[in-house]
Write a protein that holds these residues in place. Structure first.
Motif, mmCIF file in Angstrom:
data_model
loop_
_atom_site.group_PDB
_atom_site.id
_atom_site.type_symbol
_atom_site.label_atom_id
_atom_site.label_comp_id
_atom_site.label_asym_id
_atom_site.label_seq_id
_atom_site.Cartn_x
_atom_site.Cartn_y
_atom_site.Cartn_z
ATOM 1 N N ILE A 460 0.835 -1.215 0.000
ATOM 2 C CA ILE A 460 0.000 0.000 0.000
ATOM 3 C C ILE A 460 0.860 1.251 0.000
ATOM 4 O O ILE A 460 0.704 2.143 -0.848
ATOM 5 C CB ILE A 460 -0.937 0.003 1.224
ATOM 6 N N VAL A 461 1.791 1.334 0.952
ATOM 7 C CA VAL A 461 2.618 2.536 1.072
ATOM 8 C C VAL A 461 3.512 2.689 -0.159
ATOM 9 O O VAL A 461 3.718 3.805 -0.659
ATOM 10 C CB VAL A 461 3.446 2.499 2.363
ATOM 11 N N GLY A 462 4.026 1.584 -0.655
ATOM 12 C CA GLY A 462 4.850 1.649 -1.863
ATOM 13 C C GLY A 462 4.083 2.221 -3.042
ATOM 14 O O GLY A 462 4.567 3.121 -3.743
ATOM 15 N N CYS A 463 2.885 1.720 -3.266
ATOM 16 C CA CYS A 463 2.085 2.208 -4.397
ATOM 17 C C CYS A 463 1.716 3.681 -4.223
ATOM 18 O O CYS A 463 1.806 4.469 -5.171
ATOM 19 C CB CYS A 463 0.824 1.352 -4.547
ATOM 20 N N PHE A 464 1.319 4.069 -3.016
ATOM 21 C CA PHE A 464 0.974 5.472 -2.767
ATOM 22 C C PHE A 464 2.199 6.374 -2.934
ATOM 23 O O PHE A 464 2.082 7.518 -3.381
ATOM 24 C CB PHE A 464 0.379 5.637 -1.373
ATOM 25 N N SER A 465 3.373 5.859 -2.587
ATOM 26 C CA SER A 465 4.586 6.666 -2.673
ATOM 27 C C SER A 465 4.942 7.029 -4.106
ATOM 28 O O SER A 465 5.582 8.054 -4.350
ATOM 29 C CB SER A 465 5.765 5.912 -2.036
ATOM 30 N N PRO A 516 10.125 7.203 -2.688
ATOM 31 C CA PRO A 516 8.960 8.004 -3.097
ATOM 32 C C PRO A 516 9.320 9.050 -4.140
ATOM 33 O O PRO A 516 10.419 9.614 -4.129
ATOM 34 C CB PRO A 516 8.522 8.687 -1.788
ATOM 35 N N ASN A 517 8.397 9.283 -5.072
ATOM 36 C CA ASN A 517 8.561 10.413 -5.979
ATOM 37 C C ASN A 517 7.531 11.491 -5.656
ATOM 38 O O ASN A 517 7.277 12.376 -6.449
ATOM 39 C CB ASN A 517 8.459 9.984 -7.451
ATOM 40 N N ARG A 518 6.941 11.385 -4.453
ATOM 41 C CA ARG A 518 5.988 12.378 -3.961
ATOM 42 C C ARG A 518 6.437 12.810 -2.569
ATOM 43 O O ARG A 518 7.188 12.104 -1.898
ATOM 44 C CB ARG A 518 4.573 11.782 -3.889
ATOM 45 N N SER A 519 5.940 13.952 -2.109
ATOM 46 C CA SER A 519 6.355 14.446 -0.796
ATOM 47 C C SER A 519 5.769 13.585 0.313
ATOM 48 O O SER A 519 4.709 12.978 0.159
ATOM 49 C CB SER A 519 5.903 15.895 -0.607
ATOM 50 N N GLU A 520 6.483 13.555 1.453
ATOM 51 C CA GLU A 520 6.022 12.778 2.603
ATOM 52 C C GLU A 520 4.641 13.251 3.045
ATOM 53 O O GLU A 520 3.764 12.441 3.359
ATOM 54 C CB GLU A 520 7.016 12.898 3.752
ATOM 55 N N GLU A 521 4.451 14.556 3.072
ATOM 56 C CA GLU A 521 3.171 15.113 3.517
ATOM 57 C C GLU A 521 2.018 14.642 2.635
ATOM 58 O O GLU A 521 0.951 14.259 3.146
ATOM 59 C CB GLU A 521 3.247 16.644 3.495
ATOM 60 N N GLU A 522 2.222 14.647 1.306
ATOM 61 C CA GLU A 522 1.179 14.202 0.377
ATOM 62 C C GLU A 522 0.857 12.726 0.593
ATOM 63 O O GLU A 522 -0.304 12.331 0.629
ATOM 64 C CB GLU A 522 1.643 14.404 -1.069
ATOM 65 N N VAL A 523 1.919 11.924 0.709
ATOM 66 C CA VAL A 523 1.737 10.479 0.852
ATOM 67 C C VAL A 523 0.973 10.160 2.135
ATOM 68 O O VAL A 523 0.007 9.381 2.133
ATOM 69 C CB VAL A 523 3.098 9.752 0.837
ATOM 70 N N VAL A 524 1.375 10.761 3.248
ATOM 71 C CA VAL A 524 0.719 10.497 4.537
ATOM 72 C C VAL A 524 -0.734 10.937 4.496
ATOM 73 O O VAL A 524 -1.636 10.230 4.975
ATOM 74 C CB VAL A 524 1.477 11.197 5.684
ATOM 75 N N GLN A 525 -0.989 12.107 3.917
ATOM 76 C CA GLN A 525 -2.371 12.596 3.830
ATOM 77 C C GLN A 525 -3.244 11.653 3.019
ATOM 78 O O GLN A 525 -4.359 11.310 3.427
ATOM 79 C CB GLN A 525 -2.389 13.996 3.211
ATOM 80 N N ASP A 526 -2.730 11.221 1.867
ATOM 81 C CA ASP A 526 -3.504 10.307 1.015
ATOM 82 C C ASP A 526 -3.731 8.964 1.704
ATOM 83 O O ASP A 526 -4.819 8.376 1.605
ATOM 84 C CB ASP A 526 -2.796 10.087 -0.322
ATOM 85 N N LEU A 527 -2.716 8.474 2.406
ATOM 86 C CA LEU A 527 -2.858 7.199 3.111
ATOM 87 C C LEU A 527 -3.882 7.299 4.235
ATOM 88 O O LEU A 527 -4.701 6.388 4.426
ATOM 89 C CB LEU A 527 -1.508 6.754 3.674
ATOM 90 N N ASN A 528 -3.851 8.398 4.978
ATOM 91 C CA ASN A 528 -4.819 8.569 6.070
ATOM 92 C C ASN A 528 -6.242 8.615 5.530
ATOM 93 O O ASN A 528 -7.165 8.010 6.103
ATOM 94 C CB ASN A 528 -4.507 9.838 6.863
ATOM 95 N N GLU A 529 -6.445 9.329 4.431
ATOM 96 C CA GLU A 529 -7.778 9.389 3.821
ATOM 97 C C GLU A 529 -8.205 8.006 3.321
ATOM 98 O O GLU A 529 -9.365 7.608 3.476
ATOM 99 C CB GLU A 529 -7.773 10.378 2.656
ATOM 100 N N PHE A 530 -7.255 7.285 2.727
ATOM 101 C CA PHE A 530 -7.529 5.949 2.196
ATOM 102 C C PHE A 530 -7.971 4.997 3.308
ATOM 103 O O PHE A 530 -8.994 4.295 3.180
ATOM 104 C CB PHE A 530 -6.272 5.433 1.500
#
Length: 694
Positions: A460-465, A516-530
């Motif tokens: 999950i985290v890998g794909c979101f990253s 990751p090719n995205r920022s930590e903040e973006e990834v964490v936010q998207d994961l929390n919403e998911f």
């Protein structure tokens, strides 16, 4: 007079997996179509075989109902000019209703007169409307479509004939030069082309041609024949519901038979034998009453009972080749070793940006290690966890899993035992794939659970990253199912760990690896919403209402079983008269606390006793409240918050929070904000739609 209408679309053989959804669409769209046409009816029946989709409507009215309605137009002052003549607005309105100005009359509505006319619409005869059904046929959606010949139409399979009857009359229309008529086709080998003289005779005509067009009847025939065979042979025939439905959609005239295979194949793990029979051949496996697998299979022929022995021998020959392959794979796999298989994982790509399966295994080891430390697992159990993570994917390169992907993990468990691994590790290799489907079995062991969570979290985290986030029906890596599985496992184990801690740990790992090719903040936010969406789904599945779901998830998912306990407790308080005072008090605090960010209190600024009393009670309650939260005791935590209710009410009764003195106002808001922070740690109580009746 009631009438019967029949529409049959004759096709080349449809894939079995298309049929159930097509029938649902056919029924829903037909209902909507008839409702839109204002045609009353009694019943709608949908039917199907691999070669046809059919809908039959009974009790259909002769014509649409006539409509008498009153149409309202412009106000009188707009309809008549100063000279008393009809205006263009009035003339246009009457023409639009198929009337003239002589038909106009006035009615007063709320003190104003408006133009009205009585409008009569005669219902259209039913037979004049039925040809429009061609549009409904073309509107059906399928997972895959194809074109055939020089045709432009894309459809599930080529349309070969169309039968359309209004009682005994043909309903005229055509699709891609295929014209409707009374003809239909029986069984491909046992039947022939026949005429259906009346729509009521459809099922009977086809049954005479060896076609059981009613899906439920065909399914019942198969189930009954299997049960009869089981009783005759004293067998336990494994009737999987999904397989039964699939086989039902593969035949038009079902006849059950059985065959056998050599006992020599029983040395192969039964999971491989069963998978080969079910997935490849659509056979039902057979067990003895005592439970062991027997060298027999049960199948369904698309035809009658003639020459069944020959049919059985032919199926036995095909199955023998399949099982021989399985035995060969099983024997060959045992010539390798776990270490050799692990070496091959470095040549298997997991995902282009996330590396190989071997890379994924290394990340899973690190996550499992971190989770083990957080849980303070005993050294022996942690050793099992890390060994499980290390060899969890070794069976992916085996011949058996290559041929039967459904057996990943299952064969890993079998081979791990053969290669001398600990029983706990072997079991955990299989369990780390659990749950394999929605509401599937969860891991029983701690090593299996830890590695399952670590493996799924890595995916999950890998794909979101790297920006692979499920959208709509697109979820190629099964991330939604994995997230639900993680939440279910955390709920079952009730470990003292928060979901957010797990997520952040995985994100930090990915950052340390530079993936990751995205920022930590973006990834964490998207994961929390998911995960929030998945947790909401699970709580609603437990019967928790949406407002309470949002209340307990407002501050994050946190400790999964505790969050669920809080939700159920709040649901029980919704209609609890005795809780009224508490929720009102806490709710007022939450409302006013939004007006400040201050989190400090200066007792020197207190002007009355109720302020000091509230602050003192807050300090007294805080310790017990924190202890209750740490114990995940929802009842005691809410009871502790309830001790603040009377001091809060007294405070508001004797204190002007929004005082003119800015320092005093901010001090009072700061006190409320401290209390609000504690309330939010339990839930956003203002999100709950309280239902007490006062």
């Amino acid at each position: 007079m009631s009438n019967t209408v029949l529409f049959e679309v004759g096709l080349e053989e449809l894939p079995a997996r298309f049929i159930d959804d097509a029938l649902v669409q056919l029924e829903e769209k037909t209902k909507q179509w008839l409702d839109d046409l204002r045609l009353p009816y009694d019943t709608i029946a949908t039917m199907a075989t691999p070669r046809r989709l059919t809908v039959k409507v009974e009790g259909l009215a002769d014509k649409q109902p006539d409509i008498e309605e009153e149409a309202k137009g412009p106000a009188k002052k707009i309809a008549i000019d100063e000279e008393g003549n009809w205006t263009k607005a009035a003339i246009g309105f009457s023409k639009g209703q198929g009337k003239g100005v002589d038909d106009i009359y006035f009615k007063e509505i709320k003190g104003t007169e408006y133009v009205h006319v009585n409008k009569y619409t005669e219902g259209e005869p039913t037979k004049n409307l039925l040809s429009q059904f061609s549009d409904l046929i073309l509107s059906l959606n399928f997972p895959k479509n194809m074109r055939w010949g020089s045709r432009q139409l894309r459809y599930a399979r080529p349309i070969r004939w169309l039968a359309a009857l209004y009682n005994d009359e043909v309903i005229p229309f055509s699709i891609e030069d295929v014209q409707t008529g009374k003809s239909t086709y029986g069984h491909r080998f046992l039947g022939e082309k026949v005429e259906v003289e009346h729509a009521d005779e459809y099922e009977m005509v086809l049954q005479e041609q060896y076609v059981i067009v009613d899906v439920a009847m065909r399914k019942e025939m198969i189930a009954t024949q299997i049960e009869k065979l089981a009783q005759e042979k004293n067998w336990n025939i494994l009737v999987d519901e999904d397989l039964l439905s699939e086989v039902t959609h593969l035949v038009e005239y079902p006849t059950v038979f059985y065959g056998e295979y050599s006992e020599d194949f029983l040395i192969v793990p039964e999971e491989a034998l069963i998978t080969s029979m079910k997935e490849h051949q659509r056979y039902f496996p057979v067990r003895a009453k005592t439970g062991e697998l027997l060298p027999f299979f049960v199948a369904v022929r698309n035809g009658d009972e003639k020459h069944l022995d020959n049919v059985a021998r032919g199926n036995e020959k095909v199955l023998k080749a399949r099982l021989a392959d399985a035995r060969f794979f099983y024997e060959e796999d045992q010539k390798a070793s776990i270490e050799k298989n692990l070496d091959k994982l470095s040549r298997m790509v997991f995902q282009e940006d996330l590396g190989t399966i071997a890379d994924k295994v290394q990340r899973t080891i690190k996550l499992a290690d971190a989770l083990s430390d957080h849980l303070k697992l005993q050294p022996a159990i942690k050793k099992q966890v890390l060994r499980t993570a290390e060899i969890s994917k070794f069976d992916l390169v085996t011949h058996m899993v290559g041929e039967f992907p459904e057996l990943q993990g299952i064969m890993g468990e079998k081979y791990a035992r053969i290669f001398g691994e600990d029983e706990e590790v072997a079991q955990a290799i299989n369990e780390h794939y659990m749950p394999r489907h929605a509401n599937g079995e969860l891991p029983k062991s701690i090593p299996g659970t830890v590695v399952s969570i670590a493996d799924k979290l890595d995916t999950i985290v890998g794909c979101f990253s790297i920006g692979i986030i499920p959208s709509g029906s697109q979820d190629p890596y099964g991330l939604r199912r994995s997230a639900i599985g993680i939440l279910q496992m955390l709920d079952k184990q009730a470990w003292d760990i928060q979901l957010e801690t797990l997520v952040n740990s995985a994100v930090k790992l990915y950052i340390s690896l530079g993936l990751p090719n995205r920022s930590e903040e973006e990834v964490v936010q998207d994961l929390n919403e998911f995960f929030h969406i998945r947790a909401s789904y699970l709580l609603k599945e437990e019967g928790v209402e949406p407002d309470i779901v949002e209340a307990v998830l407002a501050n994050g998912i946190k400790h999964v079983p505790f969050t669920k306990e809080k939700a159920k407790l709040l649901a029980s308080k919704r209609n609890d008269e005795s809780f009224k005072s508490t929720h009102e008090a806490l709710g007022r605090v939450l409302n006013l606390a939004k007006k400040t960010n201050v989190m400090e209190v200066d007792t020197e600024l207190f002007e009355n006793e109720t302020e000091q009393t509230l602050y003192n009670t807050y300090l007294e309650v805080k310790q017990e409240y924190a202890a209750s939260l740490s114990r995940h005791d929802a009842v005691q935590a809410l009871k502790a918050l309830g001790m603040l209710a009377d001091p809060i009410h007294n405070f508001f009764d004797h204190t002007m929070v929004m005082a003119e003195d800015a320092k005093i106002k901010e001090n009072r808001l700061g006190l409320l904000n401290l209390i609000a922070t504690e309330i939010y740690a339990f839930a956003d109580l203002n999100a709950v739609q309280w239902k007490q009746q006062y």
